[in-house]
Scaffold this motif. Structure first.
Motif, short mmCIF file in Angstrom:
data_model
loop_
_atom_site.label_atom_id
_atom_site.label_comp_id
_atom_site.label_asym_id
_atom_site.label_seq_id
_atom_site.Cartn_x
_atom_site.Cartn_y
_atom_site.Cartn_z
N LYS B 93 16.41 51.72 30.84
CA LYS B 93 17.81 52.04 31.12
C LYS B 93 18.59 50.80 31.54
N ARG B 94 17.95 49.92 32.30
CA ARG B 94 18.67 48.72 32.74
C ARG B 94 18.95 47.77 31.57
N PRO B 97 21.83 50.22 28.90
CA PRO B 97 22.54 51.21 29.72
C PRO B 97 23.32 52.24 28.92
N ASP B 98 23.51 52.00 27.61
CA ASP B 98 24.25 52.98 26.81
C ASP B 98 23.37 54.11 26.33
N GLU B 126 18.41 55.16 40.22
CA GLU B 126 18.39 54.77 38.81
C GLU B 126 19.10 55.84 37.99
N ASN B 127 19.83 55.39 37.00
CA ASN B 127 20.67 56.33 36.25
C ASN B 127 19.87 56.95 35.10
N TYR B 184 21.49 62.56 42.21
CA TYR B 184 22.82 63.16 42.02
C TYR B 184 22.72 64.66 41.81
N GLN B 211 24.22 61.81 33.25
CA GLN B 211 23.89 60.39 33.06
C GLN B 211 25.10 59.58 32.63
N LYS B 212 26.05 60.25 31.95
CA LYS B 212 27.26 59.55 31.52
C LYS B 212 28.08 59.06 32.72
N ASN B 214 27.07 57.76 35.56
CA ASN B 214 26.50 56.63 36.30
C ASN B 214 26.50 56.88 37.81
N LYS B 215 26.16 58.11 38.21
CA LYS B 215 26.23 58.42 39.64
C LYS B 215 24.85 58.48 40.29
#
Lengths: 81, 258
Positions: B93-94, B97-98, B126-127, B184, B211-212, B214-215
């Protein structure tokens, strides 16, 4: 009021005979076959024409073996006539 | 005018209202008959299909019964070492990120050997999305006691039942990570009845769509049966799960965004 009529098609080779679909059917459409599929399981099959296409059986099927069809009876008969 | 309609007339493509999602491959699932893993796989893939995310989703498979998930899910998958799926997902993910990144883990993977990775990935916020299938037992290796095994539950390694004096208490990892500020959305669902399947699908939808934003991390636990490990038929194991598992692992949303 439009009456609905459903039908299920079981992918008998994918079915593992877990029977989870049997009690969730309120119309008692599904029963296990006496025959075996290629994996050696008694597969699920439709045994009457009471199905109303509620998709309950397909939702609980872990192997996704059930495809559900549904028609509104009045409309389809109108189209046929 | 005909007053009946034949089976062949109903079973036409235009009348189809439900079929197996094409995002699941044709490979036969390696799970035991009646196992909740198959339903959980299908729900995740249905949500990805409906959100049109097949090309943008990367899944991380665990070690356990679902170790072969990459054979069944028709998306990009990565296999992680035992318990390390959240760490691998963090890296993916890092770097990308998209993409939508999720892990799919069992209780032996997530709540035992991977407890550290899970808690720290959640704590870092982590998102990613974690799907956690909890059946209270090590299913693949033959039904040994897991951290989530209920008190007095008989398993291969606790044949007289889990004695909490010597073997400790079951781990409520979902409640644990819900307390962390990095998570979240945290929810616990099951997939043994049609109503529960619908609720679980809604929770999975939320977990992926958050996930969109980013919280932070979204976490969905799915309480499942393990009829082979519990030595029951699929129907008996679902009944046992309702009577015993749900009192200790109550269903519902545990942490919802404010």
């Amino acid at each position: 009021m439009a009456k609905v009529k459903g039908e299920i098609v079981v992918n008998t080779e994918r079915c593992k005979g877990c029977q989870l679909c049997v009690p969730v059917c309120k119309e008692n459409v599904i029963a296990m076959s006496e025959n075996l599929n290629g994996k050696g399981y008694h597969f699920a099959q439709s045994v009457n024409d009471e199905c109303n296409g509620c998709i309950n059986c397909a939702l609980v099927c872990p192997d996704g073996a059930i495809t559900v069809y549904r028609v509104k009876l009045n409309e389809s008969l109108k189209a046929a006539s | 005018m005909p007053d009946t309609i034949t089976r062949e007339e109903i079973c036409q493509p235009e009348n189809m209202i439900y079929c197996r999602t094409p995002l699941l491959t044709d490979a036969p699932l390696s799970y035991c008959p009646g196992c909740g893993h198959g339903t959980a796989h299908r729900l995740i893939m249905e949500v990805i299909e409906e959100m049109n995310l097949q090309a943008d989703t990367i899944g991380v498979a665990p070690v356990g019964c679902s170790v072969l998930a990459y054979d069944f899910l028709d998306i990009d998958m990565q296999q992680a070492a035992h318990g390390r799926a959240p760490a691998v997902a963090t890296g993916i993910k890092r770097l990308m990120p998209d993409k939508f990144v999720f892990t799919y883990q069992g209780d032996g993977d997530l709540a035992a050997i991977g407890t550290g990775e899970t808690i720290h990935a959640c704590n870092r916020g982590e998102n990613i999305t974690i799907f956690f299938v909890n059946n209270g037992i090590y299913g693949m290796t033959g039904g040994q006691m897991a951290p989530t095994t209920l008190p007095n539950m008989k398993t291969a390694t606790s044949p007289f039942g889990r004695d909490v004096q010597t073997m400790g208490y079951p781990l409520k990892i979902t409640e644990l990570i819900a307390m962390l500020p990095g998570t979240y959305f945290v929810s616990r669902q099951s997939v043994h009845t049609p109503a529960n399947v619908r609720k679980a699908k809604k929770a999975i939808e939320k977990a992926i769509s958050y996930q969109k934003l980013n919280k932070g991390l979204s976490f969905v636990e799915i309480v499942s049966n393990c009829n082979s490990g519990w030595k029951m038929t699929p129907l008996e194991s679902n009944k046992w799960m309702e009577e015993n598992m749900f009192s200790f692992f109550p269903l519902g949303d545990i942490k919802v965004p404010k």
